[in-house]
Design a protein around this motif. Structure first.
Motif, PDB file in Angstrom:
ATOM      1  N   SER A 273       1.143  -1.151   0.087  1.00 37.23           N
ATOM      2  CA  SER A 273      -0.136   0.361   0.107  1.00 37.23           C
ATOM      3  C   SER A 273       0.857   1.361   0.096  1.00 37.23           C
ATOM      4  CB  SER A 273      -1.462   0.004   1.102  1.00 37.23           C
ATOM      5  OG  SER A 273      -0.403   0.382   2.440  1.00 37.23           O
ATOM      6  N   ALA A 274       2.054   1.279   0.880  1.00 40.08           N
ATOM      7  CA  ALA A 274       2.970   2.639   0.547  1.00 40.08           C
ATOM      8  C   ALA A 274       3.569   2.275  -0.289  1.00 40.08           C
ATOM      9  CB  ALA A 274       3.808   1.980   1.792  1.00 40.08           C
ATOM     10  N   LYS A 275       3.656   1.975  -1.015  1.00 38.22           N
ATOM     11  CA  LYS A 275       4.137   1.498  -2.930  1.00 38.22           C
ATOM     12  C   LYS A 275       3.255   2.500  -3.624  1.00 38.22           C
ATOM     13  CE  LYS A 275       7.257  -2.117  -2.445  1.00 38.22           C
ATOM     14  NZ  LYS A 275       8.564  -1.834  -3.230  1.00 38.22           N
ATOM     15  N   LEU A 276       2.260   1.807  -3.825  1.00 45.14           N
ATOM     16  CA  LEU A 276       1.127   1.987  -4.422  1.00 45.14           C
ATOM     17  C   LEU A 276       1.072   3.729  -4.106  1.00 45.14           C
ATOM     18  CD1 LEU A 276      -1.510  -0.300  -4.283  1.00 45.14           C
ATOM     19  CD2 LEU A 276      -0.058   0.400  -5.750  1.00 45.14           C
ATOM     20  N   ASP A 277       0.555   3.945  -2.929  1.00 49.97           N
ATOM     21  CA  ASP A 277      -0.031   5.704  -2.648  1.00 49.97           C
ATOM     22  C   ASP A 277       1.284   6.515  -3.042  1.00 49.97           C
ATOM     23  OD1 ASP A 277      -0.828   7.839  -1.549  1.00 49.97           O
ATOM     24  OD2 ASP A 277      -1.203   6.593   0.318  1.00 49.97           O
ATOM     25  N   SER A 278       2.401   5.667  -2.490  1.00 46.59           N
ATOM     26  CA  SER A 278       3.813   7.226  -2.851  1.00 46.59           C
ATOM     27  C   SER A 278       3.809   6.777  -5.247  1.00 46.59           C
ATOM     28  CB  SER A 278       5.180   6.199  -2.757  1.00 46.59           C
ATOM     29  OG  SER A 278       5.136   5.501  -0.773  1.00 46.59           O
ATOM     30  N   ARG A 307      13.396  -0.276 -10.678  1.00 45.28           N
ATOM     31  CA  ARG A 307      13.246  -1.630  -9.681  1.00 45.28           C
ATOM     32  C   ARG A 307      11.967  -2.355  -9.688  1.00 45.28           C
ATOM     33  NH1 ARG A 307      15.333  -0.320  -6.351  1.00 45.28           N
ATOM     34  NH2 ARG A 307      13.770   0.536  -4.666  1.00 45.28           N
ATOM     35  N   GLU A 308      11.095  -1.119  -9.052  1.00 46.48           N
ATOM     36  CA  GLU A 308       9.422  -2.064  -9.105  1.00 46.48           C
ATOM     37  C   GLU A 308       8.841  -2.759 -10.808  1.00 46.48           C
ATOM     38  OE1 GLU A 308       7.892  -1.968  -6.332  1.00 46.48           O
ATOM     39  OE2 GLU A 308      10.039  -0.956  -5.147  1.00 46.48           O
ATOM     40  N   VAL A 309       9.489  -2.273 -11.906  1.00 51.97           N
ATOM     41  CA  VAL A 309       8.442  -2.835 -13.188  1.00 51.97           C
ATOM     42  C   VAL A 309       9.311  -3.927 -12.769  1.00 51.97           C
ATOM     43  CG1 VAL A 309       8.550  -2.451 -15.388  1.00 51.97           C
ATOM     44  CG2 VAL A 309       8.030  -0.875 -14.271  1.00 51.97           C
ATOM     45  N   PHE A 310      11.060  -3.632 -12.978  1.00 52.59           N
ATOM     46  CA  PHE A 310      11.670  -5.424 -13.259  1.00 52.59           C
ATOM     47  C   PHE A 310      10.484  -6.382 -12.407  1.00 52.59           C
ATOM     48  CE2 PHE A 310      15.101  -2.653 -15.438  1.00 52.59           C
ATOM     49  CZ  PHE A 310      14.435  -3.262 -16.803  1.00 52.59           C
ATOM     50  N   GLN A 311      10.777  -5.987 -11.253  1.00 52.32           N
ATOM     51  CA  GLN A 311      11.130  -6.926  -9.990  1.00 52.32           C
ATOM     52  C   GLN A 311       9.615  -7.506  -9.479  1.00 52.32           C
ATOM     53  OE1 GLN A 311      13.734  -6.224  -6.954  1.00 52.32           O
ATOM     54  NE2 GLN A 311      15.502  -5.765  -8.605  1.00 52.32           N
ATOM     55  N   THR A 312       8.850  -6.292  -9.376  1.00 51.91           N
ATOM     56  CA  THR A 312       7.412  -6.772  -8.906  1.00 51.91           C
ATOM     57  C   THR A 312       6.425  -7.480  -8.911  1.00 51.91           C
ATOM     58  OG1 THR A 312       5.365  -5.488  -8.547  1.00 51.91           O
ATOM     59  CG2 THR A 312       6.570  -5.042  -9.867  1.00 51.91           C
ATOM     60  N   ALA A 313       5.487  -8.003  -8.259  1.00 49.91           N
ATOM     61  CA  ALA A 313       5.131  -8.712  -8.289  1.00 49.91           C
ATOM     62  C   ALA A 313       3.321  -8.589  -8.721  1.00 49.91           C
ATOM     63  CB  ALA A 313       4.350 -10.435  -7.386  1.00 49.91           C
ATOM     64  N   SER A 314       3.279  -7.065  -8.349  1.00 49.64           N
ATOM     65  CA  SER A 314       1.920  -6.989  -8.807  1.00 49.64           C
ATOM     66  C   SER A 314       1.804  -6.304  -9.658  1.00 49.64           C
ATOM     67  CB  SER A 314       1.989  -5.570  -7.142  1.00 49.64           C
ATOM     68  OG  SER A 314       0.829  -5.069  -7.661  1.00 49.64           O
ATOM     69  N   GLU A 315       0.711  -6.456  -9.873  1.00 46.45           N
ATOM     70  CA  GLU A 315       0.553  -5.553 -11.836  1.00 46.45           C
ATOM     71  C   GLU A 315      -0.128  -3.966 -10.910  1.00 46.45           C
ATOM     72  OE1 GLU A 315      -2.451  -7.229 -13.974  1.00 46.45           O
ATOM     73  OE2 GLU A 315      -1.625  -9.137 -14.322  1.00 46.45           O
ATOM     74  N   ARG A 316      -0.465  -4.316  -9.959  1.00 46.01           N
ATOM     75  CA  ARG A 316      -1.127  -2.243  -9.711  1.00 46.01           C
ATOM     76  C   ARG A 316       0.261  -1.709  -9.633  1.00 46.01           C
ATOM     77  NH1 ARG A 316      -4.876  -2.801  -4.723  1.00 46.01           N
ATOM     78  NH2 ARG A 316      -4.616  -0.907  -4.654  1.00 46.01           N
ATOM     79  N   VAL A 317       1.642  -2.007  -8.557  1.00 49.64           N
ATOM     80  CA  VAL A 317       2.294  -1.140  -8.619  1.00 49.64           C
ATOM     81  C   VAL A 317       2.885  -1.524  -9.826  1.00 49.64           C
ATOM     82  CG1 VAL A 317       4.515  -1.796  -8.048  1.00 49.64           C
ATOM     83  CG2 VAL A 317       3.107  -2.573  -6.188  1.00 49.64           C
ATOM     84  N   GLU A 318       3.445  -2.237 -11.285  1.00 47.88           N
ATOM     85  CA  GLU A 318       3.613  -1.778 -12.051  1.00 47.88           C
ATOM     86  C   GLU A 318       3.030  -1.111 -12.361  1.00 47.88           C
ATOM     87  OE1 GLU A 318       2.738  -4.385 -15.846  1.00 47.88           O
ATOM     88  OE2 GLU A 318       5.210  -5.389 -16.107  1.00 47.88           O
ATOM     89  N   ALA A 319       2.229  -1.028 -12.760  1.00 52.93           N
ATOM     90  CA  ALA A 319       1.026  -0.057 -13.354  1.00 52.93           C
ATOM     91  C   ALA A 319       1.275   1.955 -13.213  1.00 52.93           C
ATOM     92  CB  ALA A 319      -0.709  -0.521 -13.139  1.00 52.93           C
ATOM     93  N   ASP A 320       1.324   1.763 -12.048  1.00 50.85           N
ATOM     94  CA  ASP A 320       1.715   2.722 -11.178  1.00 50.85           C
ATOM     95  C   ASP A 320       2.808   3.326 -11.367  1.00 50.85           C
ATOM     96  OD1 ASP A 320      -1.295   3.058 -10.452  1.00 50.85           O
ATOM     97  OD2 ASP A 320      -0.660   2.625  -8.047  1.00 50.85           O
ATOM     98  N   GLY A 321       4.522   2.030 -11.198  1.00 50.59           N
ATOM     99  CA  GLY A 321       5.191   2.934 -11.410  1.00 50.59           C
ATOM    100  C   GLY A 321       5.248   3.286 -13.013  1.00 50.59           C
ATOM    101  N   LEU A 322       5.334   3.019 -14.343  1.00 57.56           N
ATOM    102  CA  LEU A 322       5.340   3.263 -15.175  1.00 57.56           C
ATOM    103  C   LEU A 322       3.800   4.817 -15.364  1.00 57.56           C
ATOM    104  CD1 LEU A 322       3.941   0.159 -17.155  1.00 57.56           C
ATOM    105  CD2 LEU A 322       6.149   0.910 -17.208  1.00 57.56           C
ATOM    106  N   ALA A 323       2.899   4.460 -14.547  1.00 56.38           N
ATOM    107  CA  ALA A 323       2.330   6.219 -14.485  1.00 56.38           C
ATOM    108  C   ALA A 323       3.405   7.386 -14.308  1.00 56.38           C
ATOM    109  CB  ALA A 323       1.598   6.370 -14.427  1.00 56.38           C
TER     110      ALA A 323
END
Length: 975
Positions: A273-278, A307-323
């Motif tokens: 949740s902290a990753k997503l919010d940040s 790092r989040e896009v390369f390593q995360t297992a969460s699609e939501r984190v990946e999407a927010d990282g790309l955004a």
């Protein structure tokens, strides 16, 4: 007399004193509202209330003083709009002084100040005075939640009405609020406090040297960690707090030096949740930041996002990282550069390319997609970023495509190329030579054509999508490229069933590209399709069944798919109509399916023409007379009918022709529709065939005047036309037409014709404006129904007329609809018509496709189903209970049709607890069925049974637990 007048003048004060005593000393709450009401009515003034409270306000007991001030504050909250400026001044001074009183008094004092903060008559300077007093005398965070909320409300009111005065305080106002808010924990108060901070920043209040302190006092809540308690009456959700705090943190670039390190820290944490919010907060910040704020943090931000896009297992984190990466690049792109300034965008993109390029070339292609997503996220931020990245990446991907020989690997690479090509559609280039894709045009076209000829279907599909995107780039494809592209699409349009998805994609691409390049498709595709259609006619004449089922159908689909431009329609429509006419020459073995296929293609062309008024009219005036002529010819009594003439009068074929004519009519302008109706109605009423092509028929066309059953069947085509007209188009000979339709609707010799007549009558009835003419037609229908329902051969037809007229009136909320519905309910007990009457409720509640449609300009009220349910279900239920056992199924079936068509949110509140329990018991009982039959439904049922676990009725919850438990055990060992 004087004494009496004096007593009357004193009397209200005595009554007031009694109310004050009851509230202060008697601890009664009601007198406060009574006093406020009396002040509003003018019985006494606020000053008199203060005088009556005198002893209470000076009482040495704090609780008594608090009670007195509470009464005054409650009166002011209801009567603040009545106060004069002089009264406000005295009351403000009184309340400010009382802020120094005992802590038990403070809550009531704050309520009074809240009331005064709402006063229109508040003199200048007093808002500042009140806030200074609060800052100085009140330790806000030691107060209960409700009193802290009152203080925030006072500030909010003053900021809304006294902004300039508060700004005069300078940074002292900001500092005072920081001290007041510091330590706040209640979510209700935090929502208000966050709004105040946001307004401080957005409305340009002076922050002075307290920027970091203001950041600290709000950022300490980041990231929000709040779970609302069950059954929370305040309705505050975690998301509310997150968005409110984010609005504060992202409201000013002055927070950047403090916020960005915090965001990087939280992105790098292990808490999802902290990753997503940040990441989402970073995204929001980029809208107000510039290069100056981001410069020192870009390497760390890029490292965290990568790092989040390369390593995360969460699609939501990946999407927010790309955004977030997209927003960072956009921020750097729009910042104005000084001549001597470093180009941060160029260096930032270079870092991204450096870290991602080599992954595109790895043999195992493990990190290909994450790298491509990162590059595309950055490239999509601006034209400059797109050019920079594309010019570096496209040569690499083109090289990799040729290096890899496996179709799956090539598909992956082509999908990445497609992603970059799509990004270029966002940007426009005035100078043709500046377009970056021009350099790669030949290589891209060669690669796409290789994909289209590959045997792998998935690679072909990506190739088709890429071709469409290339075609959308202005002036990119040459005439030679287009000719090759059309050739490939033609070939792919005739693939067999095992490549159905590819064929469908090729047809869709043909339509998209034909809109952009009509000349190319007219020159290279339409002639080929015409030849193919000619070969199909020869095959049909020879009776080649295999050909009939494949290439003929594919050719028809291709002709309709490519009809997306007016100039192409003028070529394809005559081809389709000529093909239908050739079938009518008698030398082809044309079956029902072949004719329906042509009609379906014609309908698809008609749908595409609806967007262009000129094409719509061209289609209508070309296709409709031709179809009517063919149908009239087929209906004529001749010694030797052709096979097609028999086929044209079949129910399914007429239904297909109805769809074509209806679609060709709905989008006509009223003027053009009036031209057409002046020909078509006389055709059916007077036999005027002069406007039809090839109008030499062996006998008159008289579908209503003792015509043959074949002629009567064509009333369905009349229905398609007149029931699709705009409402404001006047129909000639309407009285005669309606009477003929009513008569035909009750003719027992041809059910198809009588039903078509009933539907046509109902469709016209629905559109008529209220008035004498409508009433006359309704009476005509009611009389015909009553006569027809009496014992005789026309009962079924009269019932059908009743059903369609009822539907026409139900849709428009006509008062007579209730009477006709009651008559329909009465037929549920009829031995002959009862089952049909039950099924009739399905028709009343469902949407039709040929008449009484919104697309056909029918009057359809939005909530007609809900109204029908409310008006008629009680009578259906009552009739069910009163009916005999052999009739009950009809009522139950009719009721089920009504409920089945009703939106669930409307239906659920009407279901009593007994019904819910019975439904759950049924679900429980179903588990006794064979397990293999039930297993496919197990996940769906378990999800559905989760909701009644929270039902307000204990017995419902009990049954839900029992049923869900059995479904959970379904299929498990030993169950």
């Amino acid at each position: 007399m004087a004494a009496a007048a004096a007593l009357e003048a004193v009397a209200p004060t005595g009554a007031l004193w009694g109310l004050v005593q009851d509230f202060v000393m008697g601890q009664q709450e009601g007198p406060a509202d009574q006093v406020a009401a009396d002040v509003k009515s003018g019985s006494y003034t606020v000053l008199q209330v203060v005088e009556a409270l005198g002893s209470s306000l000076e009482n040495p007991e704090p609780r008594t003083r608090a009670r007195g001030i509470q009464l005054l504050s409650q009166v002011l909250l209801q009567c603040h709009s009545l106060l004069l400026e002089k009264e406000v001044i005295h009351l403000i001074l009184f309340y400010e002084n009382r802020l120094k009183d005992h802590h038990l008094v403070i809550p009531s004092v704050l309520q009074g100040l809240r009331a005064l903060s709402l006063c229109v008559a508040l003199p200048p300077g007093l808002a500042v005075s009140v806030l200074k007093a609060i800052f100085q005398e009140v330790h806000v965070q030691s107060l209960p939640q409700v009193d802290r909320h009152t203080v925030y409300s006072i500030i909010t009111n003053f900021m809304r009405t006294r902004e300039e005065e508060l700004k005069g305080l300078g940074a002292d106002f900001t500092f005072g609020f920081i001290q007041m808010m510091d330590g706040e924990k209640d979510p209700r108060n935090l929502l208000v406090a966050f709004r105040i901070v946001h307004d401080l920043i957005s409305r340009d209040y002076s922050l002075g040297p307290f920027v970091e302190e203001l950041f600290e006092v709000t950022s300490c809540y980041f990231p929000i960690d709040f779970t609302p308690p069950p059954n929370d009456p305040h309705g505050i959700q975690r998301e509310d707090l997150i968005l409110s705090l984010r609005a504060v943190l992202a409201s000013t670039p002055r927070f950047a030096e403090f916020l960005l390190p915090l965001l990087i820290e939280k992105v790098d944490s292990e808490i999802l949740s902290a990753k997503l919010d940040s990441l989402q907060t970073l995204n929001a910040c980029c809208a107000v930041y510039g290069q100056k704020e981001l410069k020192d943090f870009l390497p760390s931000l890029w490292a965290s996002v990568r790092r989040e896009v390369f390593q995360t297992a969460s699609e939501r984190v990946e999407a927010d990282g790309l955004a977030a990466l997209h927003s960072l690049t956009a921020c750097l792109s729009r910042s104005v550069l000084r001549a001597d300034a470093e180009d941060l965008l160029d260096s930032f993109l270079s870092n991204i390319l450096q870290d991602c390029r080599h992954h595109l070339c790895e043999p195992d292609m493990k990190l290909v997609w994450p790298s491509a997503k990162l590059l595309q996220a950055a490239a999509g931020a601006s034209a400059r970023a797109c050019d920079h990245i594309t010019s570096n990446v496209l040569p690499l991907l083109l090289e990799q495509f040729h290096k890899h020989s496996q179709s799956n690997q090539r598909r992956t690479i082509l999908e990445m190329i497609l992603g970059f090509l799509k990004l270029h559609q966002k940007w426009s280039y005035e100078d043709k030579d500046e377009r970056p894709l021009n350099v790669f045009k030949d290589q891209l076209c060669s690669l796409v054509f290789m994909a289209l000829t590959d045997p792998n279907t998935q690679l072909q599909l990506v190739g088709i999508r890429t071709l469409v995107v290339l075609g959308a780039q202005p002036d990119l494809l040459s005439s030679e490229d287009l000719e090759l592209a059309v050739g490939h699409l033609y070939r792919l349009s005739f693939l067999e069933e095992d490549s159905q998805s590819c064929r469908a994609a090729a047809l869709e691409a043909s339509g998209a590209l034909a809109t952009l390049y009509p000349v190319a498709f007219s020159s290279h595709l339409v002639p080929k399709l015409a030849e193919e259609l000619g070969r199909g006619e020869l095959d049909l004449a020879r009776g080649d069944e295999s050909t009939k089922c494949s290439r003929h159908l594919h050719c028809l689909q291709a002709l309709s798919a490519v009809s997306t431009h007016p100039s192409i329609v003028k070529e394809t429509l005559p081809l389709l109509l000529q093909h239908l006419c050739q079938m009518n020459k008698g030398n082809m073995v044309a079956g029902t399916n072949e004719v329906i296929a042509v009609c379906q293609s014609l309908q698809q062309v008609a749908e595409k023409c609806q967007q262009d008024p000129e094409s719509c009219w061209y289609f209508h005036q070309t296709a409709v007379p031709c179809l009517l002529a063919l149908a009239v010819q087929a209906s004529m009594p001749e010694k030797g009918h052709s096979v097609l003439r028999k086929v044209l009068l079949e129910d399914e074929v007429l239904a297909a022709m109805v769809s074509v004519i209806g679609t060709a009519t709905t989008h006509l302008s009223p003027d053009l529709a009036a031209q057409s109706v002046a020909h078509i109605v006389p055709l059916f009423l007077d036999g005027n065939v002069s406007f039809l092509p090839e109008n030499s028929f062996p006998c008159r066309f008289q579908p209503f005047q003792d015509g043959s059953s074949g002629q009567r069947r064509l009333v369905a085509l009349l229905m398609a036309f007149v029931c699709s007209l705009p409402r404001n188009v006047e129909i000639p000979q309407l009285n005669q037409l309606m009477r003929e339709l009513v008569e035909l609707s009750c003719c027992p010799s041809c059910p198809f014709s009588s039903t078509a007549a009933a539907k046509c009558f109902a469709g016209l009835l629905n559109k008529l404006p209220a008035g004498q003419q409508l009433d006359e037609f309704l009476q005509l229908a009611v009389d015909k129904v009553e006569a027809g329902l009496s014992p005789g051969p026309c009962r079924s037809q009269a019932f059908t007329l009743l059903l369609w007229v009822t539907k026409a009136l139900v849709l428009r909320y006509h008062p007579l609809s209730s009477c006709l519905t009651e008559q329909l309910m009465g037929l549920l007990g009829d031995p002959e018509l009862g089952p049909a009457a039950a099924d009739g409720f399905s028709l009343l509640m469902s949407d039709c496709t040929d008449v009484l449609t919104r697309a056909g300009h029918a009057e359809v009220r939005i909530m007609f189903r809900q109204r029908f349910f409310t008006d008629n279900v009680p009578a259906l239920v009552q009739g069910f209970h009163a009916a005999s056992q052999d009739v009950k199924p009809n009522y139950l079936k009719g009721l089920s049709h009504v409920l089945n068509r009703l939106p669930k949110p409307v239906l659920l509140p009407e279901l009593p607890t007994a019904v819910r329990i019975a439904a759950l018991q049924c679900m429980h009982a179903l588990t006794r069925l064979p397990t293999p039959v039930l297993l496919p439904y197990k996940p769906q049922v378990i999800r559905a049974l989760a909701k009644p676990l929270d039902d307000k009725k204990r017995l419902v919850r009990k049954e839900a637990v029992s049923a869900r438990g059995e479904w959970f055990l379904l299929g498990s060992p030993g169950s």
